[in-house]
Design a protein around this motif. Structure first.
Motif, PDB file in Angstrom:
ATOM      1  N   SER A 114       0.833  -1.204   0.000  1.00  0.00           N
ATOM      2  CA  SER A 114       0.000   0.000   0.000  1.00  0.00           C
ATOM      3  C   SER A 114       0.868   1.256   0.000  1.00  0.00           C
ATOM      4  O   SER A 114       0.568   2.225  -0.716  1.00  0.00           O
ATOM      5  CB  SER A 114      -0.930  -0.003   1.214  1.00  0.00           C
TER       6      SER A 114
ATOM      7  N   ASN B 230      -5.262   3.969   0.994  1.00  0.00           N
ATOM      8  CA  ASN B 230      -4.402   2.795   0.866  1.00  0.00           C
ATOM      9  C   ASN B 230      -5.026   1.806  -0.119  1.00  0.00           C
ATOM     10  O   ASN B 230      -6.203   1.476  -0.032  1.00  0.00           O
ATOM     11  CB  ASN B 230      -4.166   2.124   2.226  1.00  0.00           C
TER      12      ASN B 230
ATOM     13  N   PRO C 104      -4.585   6.142   7.491  1.00  0.00           N
ATOM     14  CA  PRO C 104      -3.366   6.163   6.681  1.00  0.00           C
ATOM     15  C   PRO C 104      -2.053   6.416   7.409  1.00  0.00           C
ATOM     16  O   PRO C 104      -1.001   6.326   6.778  1.00  0.00           O
ATOM     17  CB  PRO C 104      -3.649   7.320   5.702  1.00  0.00           C
TER      18      PRO C 104
ATOM     19  N   PHE D 214       0.727   3.783   7.106  1.00  0.00           N
ATOM     20  CA  PHE D 214       1.196   3.662   5.722  1.00  0.00           C
ATOM     21  C   PHE D 214       2.132   4.821   5.371  1.00  0.00           C
ATOM     22  O   PHE D 214       3.121   4.646   4.659  1.00  0.00           O
ATOM     23  CB  PHE D 214       0.011   3.652   4.750  1.00  0.00           C
TER      24      PHE D 214
END
Length: 498
Positions: free
Chosen positions: A51, A64, A78, A81
């Motif tokens: 991702s 993602n 998020p 990520f």
């Protein structure tokens, strides 16, 4: 003997900055040493990596995705990520970039907790850091040296509770607590509810709930809600309520369902028996010290002079230890890393109780020296085990090593179509499908276009492509000998179709 014993503690106080720096350096060594060597794991680590890779490739840092589509399986906000994307930006597309901020988060957790524990004495601070350095399980699985959300979540969980414990000294810490909770939610979704449970009970039991003024509540709620609502607003613009529905179904409905999500259902005592009362590692010793310390506080007259920590702090630390442990034990889905946040107060409480015991004048110095020797020797042994098993023992597997040796992002094979038909050591099985960990590795090493179907699909492919093949499988497809073999390491072949 007493004079010698007291001299040891004087050295601890006098040279505390040196000992603190040494423990920080030791923790950093365990966090970062051989960080890029261990094989990439499927599921959370590989999923986060893919991702993050696609976020950078598509320049979309809010959504993602997995294989170019919005990911409704790994339904986390998020922030985690984004830390992986930051690692890729700093160190390139490799395992170090994937895991760097997880390692840094645990180092910061250890340092911040050690600094906080100094309010109970220099020895308590150093013991806390030593115990967190000897913390075996988070180094082994899913936290310190893994490129997923849990290490950042642990840091934010820890900072939120430490700030909460300081609100009596300065009400501004309440806003830091709220902000860290908000960021924890943006890291690991509804898991952050454990912070709210601990904080709410703490404010209620200590009476701080009544002392917070209306204006302070406004600023606190703003620090909690504004970052979350901002993300919710931006995410809603993309796919409405779909993502939030999947968040609820995965983290609330799925993990409380009977039998456990994805087969991870275990009895109520799972965490107690597998971690906190496990004498194979350090946790059984720390649990014993904590239980004895709490019993001592309960059965002795509550004299302020020999109380090792204020009652407000004791309340907060016990809630921090017990609330997530009990609530996650009640939930049917049980995974070891769910209760990693409980290990921090366990280390802190046991360090405070041991430090107070070491300082007592009522016990003969020879017995205290023996206890100090046992504690020091045991902790060093656990640190050594941590290093030998989780750092020195880190290694890739043969298939991942072969891929890393054959591809380079600047090489002629970059962005090639690649098929796989090989024995995968991660699966302990043969496969013609790209698992998440292998897919991420192929993307990082050569921006490869990974396609399923194995040798059969490779033979039918009309455009130029590559095949990674276990050598014994060549007997099943003799026509593959008509194609050029680019690499042969005795176990795997890289075959090219022009």
């Amino acid at each position: 003997m007493r004079r010698l014993y007291n001299s040891l503690f004087e050295l601890t106080d006098r040279y505390y900055p040196i000992f603190f720096a040494l423990l920080t350096a030791l923790t950093a060594f365990l966090c970062f040493r051989c960080l890029g060597i261990g094989a990439i794991d499927s599921w959370d680590e590989a999923r986060h990596g893919i991702s993050a890779y696609e976020m950078m490739k598509h320049k979309n840092f809010l959504i993602n995705t997995f294989m170019g589509e919005a990911d409704y399986w790994n339904v986390k906000p998020p922030l985690s990520f984004l830390t992986v994307t930051a690692g890729f930006a700093l160190f390139g597309y490799n395992a170090v970039g994937l895991r760097f901020f997880s390692a840094l988060s645990y180092l910061l957790t250890t340092v911040c907790t050690g600094l906080f524990a100094r309010r109970y004495g220099n020895m308590a601070s150093l013991l806390t850091m030593a115990f967190l350095t000897a913390n075996y399980f988070p180094f082994k699985a899913h936290l310190v040296r893994a490129g997923d959300a849990d290490s950042l979540y642990l840091l934010l969980f820890t900072l939120s509770i430490l700030a909460m414990l300081k609100i009596q000294e300065n009400r501004r810490w309440l806003y830091i607590c709220g902000l860290c909770f908000s960021l924890a939610f943006l890291t690991k979704s509804f898991h952050a509810g454990m912070i709210a449970a601990v904080g709410g009970l703490f404010l209620l039991f200590t009476g701080e709930l009544r002392r917070i003024r209306p204006g302070q509540w406004v600023f606190f709620l703003f620090s909690v809600l504004f970052p979350i609502f901002l993300w919710v607003f931006l995410r809603y613009q993309y796919d409405g309520m779909i993502f939030f529905q999947h968040m609820y179904e995965a983290d609330i409905v799925g993990r409380t369902a009977a039998g456990g999500l994805e087969g991870h259902g275990f009895p109520f005592t799972f965490y107690l028996t597998s971690i906190f009362w496990n004498y194979d590692y350090i946790y059984g010793f720390l649990s014993l010290i904590t239980i004895l310390g709490i019993l001592y506080l309960l059965i002795r007259p509550l004299r302020k002079a020999d109380t090792p920590l204020p009652s407000m702090d004791l309340t907060g630390l016990l809630l921090w230890l017990l609330v997530p442990l009990v609530l996650f034990s009640l939930v049917s889905t049980k995974l070891m890393w769910y209760v990693y946040p409980c290990i921090v107060p366990l280390c802190l409480l046991s360090a405070v109780f041991l430090s107070a015991l070491f300082r007592t004048e009522k016990i003969p110095a020879v017995l205290l020296l023996l206890l100090l020797l046992i504690t020091g020797t045991g902790t060093l042994t656990f640190i050594k085990n941590n290093y030998m098993d989780n750092i020195r023992g880190a290694c890739s597997n043969n298939l991942q090593t072969f891929v890393m040796e054959q591809f380079d992002r600047t090489g002629s094979l970059t962005a090639s179509v690649v098929y796989l038909d090989a024995y995968d050591p991660f699966l302990y099985a043969n496969t013609d499908e790209w698992q998440q960990n292998m897919r991420l590795l192929a993307m990082m090493e050569g921006d490869l276009d990974c396609r399923d179907g194995g040798a059969a699909a490779f033979l039918q492919e009309e455009e130029p492509c590559l095949l990674i093949l276990s050598i014994p499988f060549l007997n099943d497809y003799p026509e593959l000998t008509n194609y050029e073999i680019l690499a042969d390491n005795g176990q795997y072949l890289l075959i090219q179709k022009p």
